[in-house]
Design an enzyme around this catalytic site. Structure first.
Site: not given
Ligand code: GRF
Length: 195
Positions: A6-8, A84, A100, A102
């Site tokens: 969860g660092s983002n 997921r 998202n 990446h």
């Protein structure tokens, strides 16, 4: 939505708290109860909900997610290490409102462990990408990218750390852009506007 560290998420929450990003986190969802990000969210006083995904039917699972998101009246879904694939029904429920991040310069190195893939391949530059989510994995129109140089002394781990620092910077920038609505999607291209 997150599945792990969860660092983002934390960087986004910090930017909001510090007034650098005009947004509100209504709910943090995780499919894993032991996700560190859930604890962080609770520590920050945010609503944090785990919906365990193990053994769940994808369509039914995604409907549970949707119910939480709709109840929280979210208008932008941020995937931050959510491990997921999402069903078409989920994606259609938030048309061009799911982002998202990446850890590679897409379309290079989609999928798992992108930093290691890039390092092993021997690229001189890698980076990270924020993109809208569509039905394919790590696909969808690109909102923001940042480039990281690969030095000879880098390992996959040091490269990942450098990329992560850039992730923490560009995700909030991309969210701000999308929330401002100052862009237009033309095919695969996200064009900046002046709105
Ligand atoms: C990040 O590297 C992100 O690019 C990828 O998953 C990782 C999540 O890290 N999608 P964190 O949970 O935000 O620390």
């Amino acid at each position: 939505m997150l599945s792990g560290r969860g660092s983002n998420f934390e960087a986004i929450a910090r930017n909001i708290r510090e007034g650098k990003l005009d947004a509100e986190i209504s709910v943090v969802l995780s499919n894993r109860e032991n996700a560190v990000g859930l604890e962080t969210a609770r520590g920050l006083g945010l609503k944090a909900v785990c919906i365990p995904s193990r053994g769940a039917d994808r369509i039914e699972y995604d409907r549970l997610l949707l119910r939480e998101l709709k109840a929280a009246e979210v208008d932008l879904v941020i995937l931050a290490g959510f491990m997921r694939m999402l069903s078409a029904e989920f994606i259609d429920a938030f048309p061009q409102r799911i982002l998202n991040i990446h850890p590679s310069l897409l379309p290079a190195f989609p999928g798992l462990d992108a930093q290691h893939q890039a390092w092993s391949y021997g690229v001189r530059y890698s980076g990270c990408t924020v993109h809208f989510v569509d039905a394919q994995m790590d696909s969808g129109p690109i909102v923001q990218q940042a480039v990281v140089a690969v030095e000879d002394r880098d390992t996959a781990e040091t490269l990942a750390a450098k990329i992560l620092a850039e992730e923490h910077r560009i995700y909030s920038e991309a969210i701000a852009l999308v929330l401002r609505g100052s862009y237009a999607i033309e095919g695969r291209r996200v064009k900046r506007g002046s709105a």
